[in-house]
Write a protein that holds these residues in place. Structure first.
Motif, short mmCIF file in Angstrom:
data_model
loop_
_atom_site.label_atom_id
_atom_site.label_comp_id
_atom_site.label_asym_id
_atom_site.label_seq_id
_atom_site.Cartn_x
_atom_site.Cartn_y
_atom_site.Cartn_z
N VAL A 13 26.04 -17.40 -4.97
CA VAL A 13 26.00 -16.25 -5.89
C VAL A 13 24.79 -15.36 -5.57
CG1 VAL A 13 25.77 -15.58 -8.31
CG2 VAL A 13 27.24 -17.50 -7.69
N PHE A 14 23.66 -15.97 -5.26
CA PHE A 14 22.47 -15.20 -4.88
C PHE A 14 22.75 -14.32 -3.67
CE2 PHE A 14 18.84 -15.02 -1.95
CZ PHE A 14 17.99 -14.21 -2.68
N VAL A 15 23.41 -14.87 -2.66
CA VAL A 15 23.70 -14.10 -1.45
C VAL A 15 24.59 -12.90 -1.77
CG1 VAL A 15 24.89 -14.17 0.79
CG2 VAL A 15 23.35 -16.02 0.14
N VAL A 16 25.58 -13.10 -2.60
CA VAL A 16 26.45 -11.99 -2.98
C VAL A 16 25.65 -10.91 -3.73
CG1 VAL A 16 28.40 -11.32 -4.45
CG2 VAL A 16 28.54 -13.36 -3.02
N ILE A 17 24.85 -11.33 -4.67
CA ILE A 17 24.07 -10.37 -5.46
C ILE A 17 23.10 -9.60 -4.58
CG2 ILE A 17 22.31 -10.17 -7.26
CD1 ILE A 17 23.80 -12.50 -8.69
N ILE A 18 22.34 -10.30 -3.74
CA ILE A 18 21.35 -9.61 -2.91
C ILE A 18 22.04 -8.73 -1.86
CG2 ILE A 18 20.94 -11.41 -1.20
CD1 ILE A 18 17.94 -10.64 -1.43
N THR A 19 23.19 -9.15 -1.36
CA THR A 19 23.92 -8.33 -0.38
C THR A 19 24.40 -7.03 -1.00
OG1 THR A 19 24.60 -10.29 0.85
CG2 THR A 19 25.91 -8.29 1.17
N ILE A 20 25.04 -7.11 -2.14
CA ILE A 20 25.55 -5.91 -2.79
C ILE A 20 24.39 -5.03 -3.25
CG2 ILE A 20 26.81 -5.05 -4.81
CD1 ILE A 20 28.69 -7.48 -4.46
N PHE A 21 23.39 -5.63 -3.85
CA PHE A 21 22.25 -4.85 -4.35
C PHE A 21 21.51 -4.17 -3.19
CE2 PHE A 21 18.01 -4.43 -6.44
CZ PHE A 21 18.41 -3.55 -7.43
N ALA A 22 21.35 -4.86 -2.07
CA ALA A 22 20.65 -4.26 -0.92
C ALA A 22 21.45 -3.11 -0.31
CB ALA A 22 20.36 -5.32 0.14
N GLU A 23 22.76 -3.17 -0.42
CA GLU A 23 23.58 -2.06 0.08
C GLU A 23 23.51 -0.85 -0.84
OE1 GLU A 23 25.15 -1.77 3.03
OE2 GLU A 23 24.25 -3.71 3.52
N LEU A 24 23.31 -1.10 -2.11
CA LEU A 24 23.26 0.00 -3.08
C LEU A 24 21.85 0.53 -3.32
CD1 LEU A 24 25.77 -1.42 -5.71
CD2 LEU A 24 26.22 0.33 -3.98
N TYR A 25 20.84 -0.27 -3.04
CA TYR A 25 19.44 0.08 -3.33
C TYR A 25 18.63 -0.07 -2.04
CZ TYR A 25 14.97 0.09 -5.84
OH TYR A 25 13.70 0.38 -6.28
N MET A 26 18.48 1.02 -1.32
CA MET A 26 17.85 1.00 0.00
C MET A 26 16.42 0.43 0.02
SD MET A 26 19.56 1.54 2.57
CE MET A 26 21.28 1.34 2.30
N PRO A 27 15.60 0.63 -1.02
CA PRO A 27 14.26 0.01 -0.96
C PRO A 27 14.30 -1.52 -0.79
CG PRO A 27 14.26 1.72 -2.60
CD PRO A 27 15.69 1.56 -2.14
N LEU A 28 15.30 -2.18 -1.37
CA LEU A 28 15.42 -3.63 -1.19
C LEU A 28 15.78 -3.94 0.26
CD1 LEU A 28 15.52 -6.58 -2.06
CD2 LEU A 28 17.86 -6.18 -2.85
N LYS A 29 16.74 -3.22 0.81
CA LYS A 29 17.13 -3.44 2.20
C LYS A 29 15.95 -3.18 3.13
CE LYS A 29 21.22 -2.67 4.95
NZ LYS A 29 22.47 -1.93 5.01
N ASP A 30 15.20 -2.12 2.86
CA ASP A 30 14.03 -1.81 3.67
C ASP A 30 12.97 -2.91 3.55
OD1 ASP A 30 15.21 0.53 4.51
OD2 ASP A 30 14.20 1.77 3.02
N TRP A 31 12.76 -3.43 2.35
CA TRP A 31 11.80 -4.52 2.15
C TRP A 31 12.19 -5.75 2.96
CZ3 TRP A 31 12.14 -9.48 0.14
CH2 TRP A 31 10.93 -10.11 -0.10
#
Length: 108
Positions: free
Chosen positions: A23-41
């Protein structure tokens, strides 16, 4: 008998930890695709966002596994933990699948 209890505890803890990490992987994957600062971090700290998700998932799994081993003195429901892991994997796969099609059909 005590050895069997220990084995059930280990397997049950592993299944439950894996279910939560899924569940964590799904949440972080979707959130990182929608919120670029997380993906950049993730990219900055781990050289690539996928590596970051993998490292965070491994750390979370180990922490949850250890915590569950100490929390549950004995869990008789091995089949219950397998069912939880199975259904959360199905729901998680569906969530990623739906998100992918949403991105393809409506965003791009």
């Amino acid at each position: 008998m005590n050895n069997d209890i220990q084995k059930i505890k280990i397997v049950t803890s592993a299944f439950l930890a894996a279910a939560i990490v899924t569940v964590f992987v799904v949440i972080i994957t979707i959130f990182a695709e929608l919120y670029m600062p997380l993906k950049d971090w993730l990219k900055i700290n781990f050289s690539h966002h996928w590596i970051g998700k993998g490292v965070l998932s491994a750390v979370l799994f180990i922490a949850l596994f250890i915590a569950l081993m100490f929390k549950n003195p004995y869990d008789k429901s091995l089949t219950g933990s397998v069912k939880i892991a199975f259904w959360l994997a199905i729901v998680s796969a569906a969530a990623i699948f739906i998100f992918y099609f949403y991105e393809v059909l409506f965003v791009h």
